[in-house]
Write a protein that holds these residues in place. Structure first.
Motif, PDB file in Angstrom:
ATOM      1  N   GLY A  94      42.085  38.175  36.885  1.00 39.39           N
ATOM      2  CA  GLY A  94      41.929  37.478  37.912  1.00 39.39           C
ATOM      3  C   GLY A  94      43.219  37.556  39.164  1.00 39.39           C
ATOM      4  O   GLY A  94      43.186  37.933  40.140  1.00 39.39           O
ATOM      5  N   LEU A  95      44.648  37.536  38.527  1.00 43.95           N
ATOM      6  CA  LEU A  95      45.565  37.788  39.195  1.00 43.95           C
ATOM      7  C   LEU A  95      45.833  39.332  39.852  1.00 43.95           C
ATOM      8  O   LEU A  95      46.139  39.549  40.931  1.00 43.95           O
ATOM      9  CB  LEU A  95      46.881  37.543  38.443  1.00 43.95           C
ATOM     10  CG  LEU A  95      47.194  36.013  37.907  1.00 43.95           C
ATOM     11  CD1 LEU A  95      48.256  36.110  37.035  1.00 43.95           C
ATOM     12  CD2 LEU A  95      47.363  35.372  39.269  1.00 43.95           C
ATOM     13  N   LEU A 110      43.182  41.108  40.569  1.00 46.78           N
ATOM     14  CA  LEU A 110      41.976  41.267  41.760  1.00 46.78           C
ATOM     15  C   LEU A 110      42.674  40.474  42.976  1.00 46.78           C
ATOM     16  O   LEU A 110      42.620  41.094  44.004  1.00 46.78           O
ATOM     17  CB  LEU A 110      40.874  40.497  41.254  1.00 46.78           C
ATOM     18  CG  LEU A 110      39.906  41.300  40.417  1.00 46.78           C
ATOM     19  CD1 LEU A 110      38.835  40.725  40.143  1.00 46.78           C
ATOM     20  CD2 LEU A 110      39.381  42.858  40.918  1.00 46.78           C
ATOM     21  N   ILE A 111      43.196  39.434  42.737  1.00 45.88           N
ATOM     22  CA  ILE A 111      43.915  38.651  43.827  1.00 45.88           C
ATOM     23  C   ILE A 111      44.891  39.535  44.618  1.00 45.88           C
ATOM     24  O   ILE A 111      44.765  39.827  46.006  1.00 45.88           O
ATOM     25  CB  ILE A 111      44.375  37.391  43.401  1.00 45.88           C
ATOM     26  CG1 ILE A 111      43.321  36.289  42.995  1.00 45.88           C
ATOM     27  CG2 ILE A 111      45.229  36.879  44.747  1.00 45.88           C
ATOM     28  CD1 ILE A 111      43.817  35.200  42.284  1.00 45.88           C
ATOM     29  N   GLY A 112      45.794  40.047  43.705  1.00 42.98           N
ATOM     30  CA  GLY A 112      46.799  41.065  44.233  1.00 42.98           C
ATOM     31  C   GLY A 112      46.217  42.389  45.092  1.00 42.98           C
ATOM     32  O   GLY A 112      46.670  42.754  46.062  1.00 42.98           O
ATOM     33  N   TYR A 147      43.042  42.423  46.476  1.00 47.62           N
ATOM     34  CA  TYR A 147      42.512  42.307  47.798  1.00 47.62           C
ATOM     35  C   TYR A 147      43.597  41.674  48.941  1.00 47.62           C
ATOM     36  O   TYR A 147      43.367  41.931  50.132  1.00 47.62           O
ATOM     37  CB  TYR A 147      41.323  41.141  47.409  1.00 47.62           C
ATOM     38  CG  TYR A 147      40.040  41.801  47.025  1.00 47.62           C
ATOM     39  CD1 TYR A 147      39.352  42.578  47.761  1.00 47.62           C
ATOM     40  CD2 TYR A 147      39.879  41.414  45.720  1.00 47.62           C
ATOM     41  CE1 TYR A 147      38.057  43.208  47.351  1.00 47.62           C
ATOM     42  CE2 TYR A 147      38.648  42.059  45.261  1.00 47.62           C
ATOM     43  CZ  TYR A 147      37.870  42.642  45.867  1.00 47.62           C
ATOM     44  OH  TYR A 147      36.670  43.725  45.484  1.00 47.62           O
ATOM     45  N   LEU A 148      44.697  41.181  48.467  1.00 45.41           N
ATOM     46  CA  LEU A 148      45.621  40.816  49.437  1.00 45.41           C
ATOM     47  C   LEU A 148      46.029  42.488  49.973  1.00 45.41           C
ATOM     48  O   LEU A 148      46.450  42.113  50.972  1.00 45.41           O
ATOM     49  CB  LEU A 148      46.602  40.024  48.570  1.00 45.41           C
ATOM     50  CG  LEU A 148      46.463  38.483  48.295  1.00 45.41           C
ATOM     51  CD1 LEU A 148      47.564  37.826  47.706  1.00 45.41           C
ATOM     52  CD2 LEU A 148      46.227  37.618  49.601  1.00 45.41           C
ATOM     53  N   THR A 149      46.627  43.051  49.048  1.00 43.78           N
ATOM     54  CA  THR A 149      47.023  44.174  49.488  1.00 43.78           C
ATOM     55  C   THR A 149      45.914  45.106  50.436  1.00 43.78           C
ATOM     56  O   THR A 149      46.365  45.978  51.243  1.00 43.78           O
ATOM     57  CB  THR A 149      47.674  45.146  48.587  1.00 43.78           C
ATOM     58  OG1 THR A 149      46.581  45.619  47.328  1.00 43.78           O
ATOM     59  CG2 THR A 149      48.870  44.465  47.666  1.00 43.78           C
TER      60      THR A 149
END
Length: 227
Positions: free
Chosen positions: A11-12, A14-16, A18-20
């Motif tokens: 999950g982390l 994927l979050i990272g 999509y933020l980039t």
């Protein structure tokens, strides 16, 4: 406990990711808008007056490539594959179509217009488009033939190739943060630029091939042997 930790880590990641990815998507949408405007050639070197085929190919390339990068991570999520089988298959069809459009549009544009980095960049990018196009075809073929091992292997190759345009920009971002752009020129003729022409996809394909070979050997070794 291990499963919970693995899911939390995924999950982390994927979050990272999509933020980039946000700046990449914003840039892509902006370039699509420029490509569809009447003054596209005055706003970007990617477009030229009197060349509608090349301009359209670039717009399709950017549009399909942007959506491809945004969606492809969802296809490798084990939970999605096992729980939402129908969604996995439909998304796979969409991703294959996007990869085919991206690769074909890029391979159409390069012979017509070339690239800003000259013959080396043109050759490297054309090869990338060919690899992406081929991987998409092979994923579809393996799925139709119900070859799970082949589908898995080509799916991994397609995954990393689909991330190529994002990885290309990530490489440059990291390099500029670390060195201030050492070895990079505005016309992409510097030594770092020349390496980057291939570095955003060739090393990843090599690493994926090593991983596939290792898994295949492990699977073969685990099979029972005849007495």
């Amino acid at each position: 406990m291990q499963t919970v930790r693995s899911r939390a880590l995924l999950g982390l990641l994927l979050i990272g990711f999509y933020l980039t990815l946000l700046p990449f998507v914003v840039h892509g949408v902006g370039m699509i808008g420029i490509g569809l405007s009447a003054a596209a050639a005055q706003q970007s070197y990617l477009f030229a007056d009197g060349q509608p085929v090349g301009n359209l190919a670039m717009v399709l390339h950017i549009c399909a490539g942007t959506v491809l990068v945004a969606l492809v991570p969802l296809q490798l999520l084990k939970g999605v594959r096992r729980t939402f089988t129908g969604f996995h298959r439909q998304l796979g069809r969409v991703l294959v179509a996007l990869a085919l459009f991206t690769g074909l549009a890029g391979m159409t544009y390069i012979p017509l217009r070339g690239t800003i980095g000259g013959s080396v960049m043109s050759a490297a990018f054309f090869l990338y488009g060919l690899c992406l196009f081929t991987a998409a075809l092979m994923v579809a073929r393996m799925a139709l033939n119900k070859d799970r091992a082949g589908h898995w292997a080509w799916g991994l190759r397609l995954f990393w190739l689909a991330l190529g345009s994002w990885l290309y920009r990530v490489h440059y971002t990291i390099w500029y943060l670390l060195t201030g752009g050492l070895g990079s020129e505005p016309d992409f003729s510097g030594p770092f630029d020349l390496v980057q022409n291939f570095a955003f996809y060739v090393p990843y394909l090599m690493a994926v091939q090593l991983w596939i070979t290792r898994k295949q050997r492990a699977h073969t070794g685990a099979l029972p042997t005849r007495p």
